[in-house]
Enzyme design. Structure first.
Site, PDB file in Angstrom:
ATOM      1  N   GLN A   1       0.937  -1.196  -0.105  1.00  0.00           N
ATOM      2  CA  GLN A   1       0.013   0.103  -0.015  1.00  0.00           C
ATOM      3  C   GLN A   1       0.757   1.296  -0.236  1.00  0.00           C
ATOM      4  O   GLN A   1       1.886   1.352   0.689  1.00  0.00           O
ATOM      5  CB  GLN A   1      -0.894  -0.058   1.221  1.00  0.00           C
ATOM      6  CG  GLN A   1      -1.933   0.991   1.319  1.00  0.00           C
ATOM      7  CD  GLN A   1      -2.963   0.822   2.617  1.00  0.00           C
ATOM      8  OE1 GLN A   1      -2.111   1.213   3.494  1.00  0.00           O
ATOM      9  NE2 GLN A   1      -4.042   0.243   2.522  1.00  0.00           N
TER      10      GLN A   1
ATOM     11  N   HIS B   1       0.068  -4.294   3.472  1.00  0.00           N
ATOM     12  CA  HIS B   1      -1.168  -4.315   3.855  1.00  0.00           C
ATOM     13  C   HIS B   1      -1.793  -5.524   4.433  1.00  0.00           C
ATOM     14  O   HIS B   1      -2.394  -5.965   5.540  1.00  0.00           O
ATOM     15  CB  HIS B   1      -2.275  -4.036   2.979  1.00  0.00           C
ATOM     16  CG  HIS B   1      -3.603  -3.865   3.238  1.00  0.00           C
ATOM     17  ND1 HIS B   1      -4.654  -3.571   2.419  1.00  0.00           N
ATOM     18  CD2 HIS B   1      -4.285  -4.424   4.447  1.00  0.00           C
ATOM     19  CE1 HIS B   1      -5.815  -3.498   3.067  1.00  0.00           C
ATOM     20  NE2 HIS B   1      -5.564  -3.895   4.227  1.00  0.00           N
TER      21      HIS B   1
ATOM     22  N   PHE C   1      -4.206  -3.665  14.158  1.00  0.00           N
ATOM     23  CA  PHE C   1      -4.079  -3.887  12.641  1.00  0.00           C
ATOM     24  C   PHE C   1      -3.189  -5.189  12.455  1.00  0.00           C
ATOM     25  O   PHE C   1      -3.799  -6.002  11.594  1.00  0.00           O
ATOM     26  CB  PHE C   1      -3.080  -2.901  12.061  1.00  0.00           C
ATOM     27  CG  PHE C   1      -2.951  -3.012  10.670  1.00  0.00           C
ATOM     28  CD1 PHE C   1      -4.170  -3.520   9.648  1.00  0.00           C
ATOM     29  CD2 PHE C   1      -1.811  -2.582  10.007  1.00  0.00           C
ATOM     30  CE1 PHE C   1      -3.822  -3.737   8.602  1.00  0.00           C
ATOM     31  CE2 PHE C   1      -1.492  -2.657   8.720  1.00  0.00           C
ATOM     32  CZ  PHE C   1      -2.265  -3.111   7.836  1.00  0.00           C
TER      33      PHE C   1
ATOM     34  N   HIS D   1      -5.656  -7.932  13.509  1.00  0.00           N
ATOM     35  CA  HIS D   1      -6.645  -8.312  12.386  1.00  0.00           C
ATOM     36  C   HIS D   1      -6.206  -9.268  11.276  1.00  0.00           C
ATOM     37  O   HIS D   1      -6.803 -10.169  10.730  1.00  0.00           O
ATOM     38  CB  HIS D   1      -7.395  -7.083  11.814  1.00  0.00           C
ATOM     39  CG  HIS D   1      -8.104  -7.070  10.685  1.00  0.00           C
ATOM     40  ND1 HIS D   1      -9.429  -7.606  10.473  1.00  0.00           N
ATOM     41  CD2 HIS D   1      -7.720  -7.155   9.232  1.00  0.00           C
ATOM     42  CE1 HIS D   1      -9.833  -7.628   9.368  1.00  0.00           C
ATOM     43  NE2 HIS D   1      -8.960  -7.462   8.654  1.00  0.00           N
ATOM     44  N   GLU D   2      -4.985  -8.806  10.600  1.00  0.00           N
ATOM     45  CA  GLU D   2      -4.279  -9.485   9.618  1.00  0.00           C
ATOM     46  C   GLU D   2      -4.070 -10.996   9.905  1.00  0.00           C
ATOM     47  O   GLU D   2      -4.486 -11.833   9.259  1.00  0.00           O
ATOM     48  CB  GLU D   2      -3.118  -8.667   9.086  1.00  0.00           C
ATOM     49  CG  GLU D   2      -3.277  -7.374   8.647  1.00  0.00           C
ATOM     50  CD  GLU D   2      -4.244  -7.591   7.133  1.00  0.00           C
ATOM     51  OE1 GLU D   2      -4.191  -8.397   6.464  1.00  0.00           O
ATOM     52  OE2 GLU D   2      -5.193  -6.675   6.949  1.00  0.00           O
TER      53      GLU D   2
ATOM     54  N   LYS E   1      -7.675 -12.794  10.611  1.00  0.00           N
ATOM     55  CA  LYS E   1      -8.514 -13.154   9.512  1.00  0.00           C
ATOM     56  C   LYS E   1      -7.643 -14.057   8.494  1.00  0.00           C
ATOM     57  O   LYS E   1      -8.314 -14.830   7.801  1.00  0.00           O
ATOM     58  CB  LYS E   1      -8.844 -11.725   8.946  1.00  0.00           C
ATOM     59  CG  LYS E   1      -9.743 -12.220   7.788  1.00  0.00           C
ATOM     60  CD  LYS E   1     -10.310 -10.534   7.051  1.00  0.00           C
ATOM     61  CE  LYS E   1     -11.141 -10.552   6.094  1.00  0.00           C
ATOM     62  NZ  LYS E   1     -11.641  -9.423   5.662  1.00  0.00           N
ATOM     63  N   HIS E   2      -6.329 -13.535   8.060  1.00  0.00           N
ATOM     64  CA  HIS E   2      -5.759 -14.190   7.256  1.00  0.00           C
ATOM     65  C   HIS E   2      -4.687 -15.366   7.650  1.00  0.00           C
ATOM     66  O   HIS E   2      -4.541 -16.364   6.890  1.00  0.00           O
ATOM     67  CB  HIS E   2      -5.152 -13.346   6.057  1.00  0.00           C
ATOM     68  CG  HIS E   2      -5.895 -12.293   5.672  1.00  0.00           C
ATOM     69  ND1 HIS E   2      -7.012 -12.484   4.551  1.00  0.00           N
ATOM     70  CD2 HIS E   2      -6.345 -10.911   5.929  1.00  0.00           C
ATOM     71  CE1 HIS E   2      -7.696 -11.548   4.266  1.00  0.00           C
ATOM     72  NE2 HIS E   2      -7.231 -10.348   5.171  1.00  0.00           N
TER      73      HIS E   2
END
Length: 228
Positions: free
Chosen positions: A35, A62, A112, A115-116, A119-120
């Protein structure tokens, strides 16, 4: 007694099968998404620098996202494996530099990164643990040197406009791979270079040609590369 032993054995086999299934690979490749901070900030919603200060004027990470060849992707694969900052304590300095958060309100980045991972990253636990996930993304990003590739072609983050073909061509020439280019719009409605999607092999060993487009926002042929 024999029936009891057989039942117990059957349950153990079933449990092992479920565990193996949960850890099985459910993706075909990764997107490494970079990003441009200037484009994140130059929007109507603006941005907030992290507590560590203004990030460098370079493409930051990102995410590293498992994806399937049909365009779908797994997510939130292990809710019980929450992000633990202590597991990446030796990477925090690199994460602040190469994987900064610009979301408001100002933060230290932990939300942040959580979350990454949740989720991933948890969807690639067949390949690596939390530390390995972040370490791999940092390693892959370090191999690209996208800003240098663009600069070599005379493309600089100075508010100028370039064609999408020129941007992709410069990056392919400099890195060996042509990314998918994702754009957003600045406060005046101009299209600007926002994110780059590079594809990574399922074993995360290196970059590959992308099997499918991530979609995203179209760029058109006149793309601004804003300063940061």
């Amino acid at each position: 007694m024999m029936r009891s032993h057989l039942s117990l054995a059957a349950l153990l086999v079933l449990a092992a099968g479920c565990a193996a299934s949960a850890a099985a690979q459910d993706y075909d490749f990764f997107y490494l998404v970079l990003q441009w901070p200037g484009s994140y900030c130059d929007t109507k919603q603006s941005c907030c620098y992290p507590r560590s200060g203004k990030p460098a004027a370079d493409f930051g990470i990102h995410g590293l996202w498992p994806n399937r060849d049909d365009g779908s992707y797994p997510q939130n694969c292990n809710p019980s494996n929450a992000f633990d900052p202590s597991k990446v304590s030796d990477l925090l300095s690199s994460l602040r530099t190469s994987w900064p958060t610009l979301a408001c309100p100002t933060s230290d980045g932990l939300k942040f990164w959580a979350h990454e991972w949740e989720k991933h990253g948890t969807c690639a636990q067949n390949l690596f643990n939390e530390h390995g996930y972040f370490q791999t993304a940092l390693r892959l990003r370090g191999q690209l040197r996208v800003l240098d590739a663009l600069a070599a072609a005379g493309i600089s983050p100075d508010g100028g406009y370039y064609t999408q073909a020129a941007i992709k061509g410069a990056i392919q020439e400099g890195t060996g791979y042509a990314p998918f280019v994702d754009c957003n719009r600045d406060e005046s409605g101009n299209t600007q270079l926002y994110q780059l999607y590079f594809c990574v092999a399922a074993d995360a060993s290196g970059f590959v040609e992308c099997p499918v487009s991530p979609g995203g926002r179209p760029c058109g042929n006149r793309v601004e590369f804003p300063a940061f």
